[in-house]
Design a protein around this motif. Sequence first.
Motif, mmCIF file in Angstrom:
data_model
loop_
_atom_site.group_PDB
_atom_site.id
_atom_site.type_symbol
_atom_site.label_atom_id
_atom_site.label_comp_id
_atom_site.label_asym_id
_atom_site.label_seq_id
_atom_site.Cartn_x
_atom_site.Cartn_y
_atom_site.Cartn_z
ATOM 1 N N GLY A 78 8.927 -9.891 0.980
ATOM 2 C CA GLY A 78 8.353 -8.826 1.802
ATOM 3 C C GLY A 78 7.489 -7.880 0.993
ATOM 4 O O GLY A 78 6.395 -7.487 1.412
ATOM 5 N N VAL A 79 7.979 -7.517 -0.184
ATOM 6 C CA VAL A 79 7.208 -6.644 -1.081
ATOM 7 C C VAL A 79 5.882 -7.307 -1.442
ATOM 8 O O VAL A 79 4.816 -6.672 -1.386
ATOM 9 C CB VAL A 79 8.022 -6.315 -2.353
ATOM 10 C CG1 VAL A 79 7.149 -5.670 -3.427
ATOM 11 C CG2 VAL A 79 9.210 -5.422 -2.018
ATOM 12 N N ASP A 80 5.938 -8.578 -1.793
ATOM 13 C CA ASP A 80 4.722 -9.308 -2.171
ATOM 14 C C ASP A 80 3.734 -9.390 -1.012
ATOM 15 O O ASP A 80 2.522 -9.237 -1.208
ATOM 16 C CB ASP A 80 5.069 -10.715 -2.670
ATOM 17 C CG ASP A 80 5.856 -10.706 -3.976
ATOM 18 O OD1 ASP A 80 5.884 -9.662 -4.662
ATOM 19 O OD2 ASP A 80 6.450 -11.756 -4.292
ATOM 20 N N ALA A 81 4.235 -9.615 0.194
ATOM 21 C CA ALA A 81 3.360 -9.696 1.366
ATOM 22 C C ALA A 81 2.663 -8.358 1.614
ATOM 23 O O ALA A 81 1.449 -8.309 1.873
ATOM 24 C CB ALA A 81 4.162 -10.121 2.600
ATOM 25 N N PHE A 82 3.420 -7.254 1.520
ATOM 26 C CA PHE A 82 2.803 -5.937 1.712
ATOM 27 C C PHE A 82 1.792 -5.639 0.604
ATOM 28 O O PHE A 82 0.733 -5.081 0.859
ATOM 29 C CB PHE A 82 3.864 -4.836 1.771
ATOM 30 C CG PHE A 82 4.349 -4.564 3.159
ATOM 31 C CD1 PHE A 82 3.573 -3.871 4.068
ATOM 32 C CD2 PHE A 82 5.597 -5.015 3.564
ATOM 33 C CE1 PHE A 82 4.014 -3.626 5.348
ATOM 34 C CE2 PHE A 82 6.051 -4.780 4.843
ATOM 35 C CZ PHE A 82 5.260 -4.081 5.746
ATOM 36 N N ALA A 83 2.101 -6.007 -0.612
ATOM 37 C CA ALA A 83 1.173 -5.761 -1.726
ATOM 38 C C ALA A 83 -0.149 -6.477 -1.482
ATOM 39 O O ALA A 83 -1.226 -5.904 -1.714
ATOM 40 C CB ALA A 83 1.790 -6.207 -3.045
ATOM 41 N N GLY A 91 -9.903 2.478 -0.133
ATOM 42 C CA GLY A 91 -9.278 3.495 -0.975
ATOM 43 C C GLY A 91 -8.664 4.639 -0.198
ATOM 44 O O GLY A 91 -7.546 5.078 -0.500
ATOM 45 N N ASP A 92 -9.358 5.155 0.819
ATOM 46 C CA ASP A 92 -8.814 6.276 1.594
ATOM 47 C C ASP A 92 -7.587 5.856 2.405
ATOM 48 O O ASP A 92 -6.673 6.643 2.624
ATOM 49 C CB ASP A 92 -9.883 6.898 2.489
ATOM 50 C CG ASP A 92 -10.473 5.936 3.500
ATOM 51 O OD1 ASP A 92 -10.490 4.711 3.242
ATOM 52 O OD2 ASP A 92 -10.946 6.405 4.560
ATOM 53 N N GLU A 93 -7.536 4.587 2.816
ATOM 54 C CA GLU A 93 -6.374 4.092 3.541
ATOM 55 C C GLU A 93 -5.154 3.984 2.610
ATOM 56 O O GLU A 93 -4.035 4.319 2.995
ATOM 57 C CB GLU A 93 -6.672 2.731 4.177
ATOM 58 C CG GLU A 93 -7.714 2.812 5.285
ATOM 59 C CD GLU A 93 -8.158 1.448 5.760
ATOM 60 O OE1 GLU A 93 -8.267 1.273 6.990
ATOM 61 O OE2 GLU A 93 -8.404 0.559 4.905
ATOM 62 N N VAL A 94 -5.401 3.559 1.374
ATOM 63 C CA VAL A 94 -4.319 3.496 0.388
ATOM 64 C C VAL A 94 -3.802 4.898 0.101
ATOM 65 O O VAL A 94 -2.588 5.125 0.030
ATOM 66 C CB VAL A 94 -4.779 2.790 -0.910
ATOM 67 C CG1 VAL A 94 -3.714 2.889 -1.994
ATOM 68 C CG2 VAL A 94 -5.129 1.334 -0.629
ATOM 69 N N GLU A 95 -4.713 5.860 -0.041
ATOM 70 C CA GLU A 95 -4.307 7.248 -0.283
ATOM 71 C C GLU A 95 -3.467 7.782 0.872
ATOM 72 O O GLU A 95 -2.477 8.497 0.656
ATOM 73 C CB GLU A 95 -5.538 8.127 -0.498
ATOM 74 C CG GLU A 95 -6.245 7.881 -1.811
ATOM 75 C CD GLU A 95 -7.544 8.665 -1.938
ATOM 76 O OE1 GLU A 95 -7.771 9.598 -1.144
ATOM 77 O OE2 GLU A 95 -8.324 8.326 -2.849
ATOM 78 N N ALA A 96 -3.830 7.438 2.096
ATOM 79 C CA ALA A 96 -3.058 7.878 3.264
ATOM 80 C C ALA A 96 -1.652 7.282 3.236
ATOM 81 O O ALA A 96 -0.672 7.969 3.555
ATOM 82 C CB ALA A 96 -3.777 7.485 4.555
ATOM 83 N N LEU A 97 -1.543 6.020 2.842
ATOM 84 C CA LEU A 97 -0.220 5.397 2.725
ATOM 85 C C LEU A 97 0.611 6.087 1.653
ATOM 86 O O LEU A 97 1.800 6.359 1.861
ATOM 87 C CB LEU A 97 -0.356 3.909 2.399
ATOM 88 C CG LEU A 97 -0.731 2.985 3.542
ATOM 89 C CD1 LEU A 97 -0.913 1.566 3.034
ATOM 90 C CD2 LEU A 97 0.309 3.028 4.645
ATOM 91 N N VAL A 98 0.011 6.358 0.511
ATOM 92 C CA VAL A 98 0.727 7.014 -0.580
ATOM 93 C C VAL A 98 1.219 8.394 -0.128
ATOM 94 O O VAL A 98 2.364 8.769 -0.397
ATOM 95 C CB VAL A 98 -0.159 7.125 -1.841
ATOM 96 C CG1 VAL A 98 0.478 8.026 -2.884
ATOM 97 C CG2 VAL A 98 -0.420 5.732 -2.410
ATOM 98 N N ALA A 99 0.380 9.125 0.606
ATOM 99 C CA ALA A 99 0.771 10.449 1.097
ATOM 100 C C ALA A 99 1.923 10.362 2.095
ATOM 101 O O ALA A 99 2.748 11.273 2.190
ATOM 102 C CB ALA A 99 -0.428 11.145 1.739
#
Length: 120
Positions: A78-83, A91-99
């Motif tokens: 599951g971790v690998d699939a999400f990665a 980039g802005d979508e990744v930042e939103a996920l991190v937030a």
Amino acid sequence: MSITSAATLATLHRSGPRRITDLAGIEGVTQPAMTVLVRVMEESGLVERRGDASDKRVTLVCLTEAGESYVRTRHQAGVDAFARLIDELAGDEVEALVAALPALAHLAELESQDREGPKR
């Protein structure tokens, strides 16, 4: 493997050995259905039943080494699939996920507490 079987293994991984009646309540199935499910998982070598040292009348369902390995392997898949999917985001979508991670972690914690109730 059924969703209920996988969920039961994950519950045992997170919370440790449990009574069949507790597992049935957590997974939302009847006690007889959980008894059958545990028997099938026992035959597959994923779980075993052990006596409870604090109450000799009680039998607990425990993960075997094979069961632990199965849960870890599923989790890593599951971790690998999400990665892989996250790698495709902007980039802005990744930042939103991190937030959002602290709130998502809190939700997961609340859900786990709600599903599992008090540990035995």
